[in-house]
Design a protein around this motif. Sequence first.
Motif, mmCIF file in Angstrom:
data_model
loop_
_atom_site.group_PDB
_atom_site.id
_atom_site.type_symbol
_atom_site.label_atom_id
_atom_site.label_comp_id
_atom_site.label_asym_id
_atom_site.label_seq_id
_atom_site.Cartn_x
_atom_site.Cartn_y
_atom_site.Cartn_z
ATOM 1 N N PHE A 165 0.836 -1.210 0.000
ATOM 2 C CA PHE A 165 0.000 0.000 0.000
ATOM 3 C C PHE A 165 0.862 1.248 0.000
ATOM 4 N N ILE A 166 1.863 1.285 0.869
ATOM 5 C CA ILE A 166 2.739 2.448 0.953
ATOM 6 C C ILE A 166 3.487 2.662 -0.351
ATOM 7 N N GLN A 167 3.971 1.587 -0.927
ATOM 8 C CA GLN A 167 4.699 1.704 -2.200
ATOM 9 C C GLN A 167 3.786 2.208 -3.311
ATOM 10 N N ASP A 168 2.511 1.767 -3.303
ATOM 11 C CA ASP A 168 1.563 2.227 -4.321
ATOM 12 C C ASP A 168 1.322 3.732 -4.211
ATOM 13 N N VAL A 169 1.371 4.237 -2.980
ATOM 14 C CA VAL A 169 1.157 5.671 -2.776
ATOM 15 C C VAL A 169 2.400 6.478 -3.126
ATOM 16 N N LEU A 170 3.558 5.959 -2.743
ATOM 17 C CA LEU A 170 4.799 6.741 -2.882
ATOM 18 C C LEU A 170 5.456 6.642 -4.244
ATOM 19 N N LYS A 171 5.209 5.538 -4.942
ATOM 20 C CA LYS A 171 5.957 5.355 -6.204
ATOM 21 C C LYS A 171 5.457 6.289 -7.300
#
Length: 216
Positions: free
Chosen positions: A210-216
């Motif tokens: 989830f975090i990677q989907d937001v930050l990438k």
Amino acid sequence: MNGPFIRNHQYNFIKKQIGYLQRTCQTVSDRKVVEAVRSSTEFKIKELFPDSEGIQGELFGNIPALQTAEDFEQYHRSLESYMTNFPQVTEKQIRKLFHKNKKLPIPDLTIDYRYLTYLGWISISTGKLFLVYPLDGQIVGIEGKFTPTNKKGVCFLCNKHEELALFTAVSKSRPAHSSPDYYKAVGNYLCMDSQECNKNITDVTALERFIQDVLK
């Protein structure tokens, strides 16, 4: 490795497996069934730490000897001394993570950091939810809208049946040649109470994705 090495979500996983073994020992009379569960428990726990050696190997090697309620209680206590701390963050660090939010509420930081997989808190007045997590060795922060569902459901982080909120954050990524109005929202249902979520979470795969989907 002889120092602390068990993260909160791993501790929760071990507790869950050891609890199941204890209930089996207390309620099942068939020795073959008990030993099968014991073997499965030991295997699943060791899978978390494939390179177990030293105190790790000794700690997990004690599982076959667990028999009585006192044995299990002592084992649970022994795990706590090998728990690692969530990186302790200061108010200054949190404000830096969310520097665009001038009215940022600061969570209670006088907590036992051993029992944190992520630091999460909400602002009722603004309808915002904030999440802090150490991703790939770097502390990152996610800010998004939360909408209470006013009912219980399965949290996508801990997979437990709790009071949920829909957490929606805007992804920072933008495709090439996208319009100025383009944005991508990433959302899912998670526990309203992050403390309960931290007590239940046994795997960080969904959280990190989830975090990677937001930050990438």
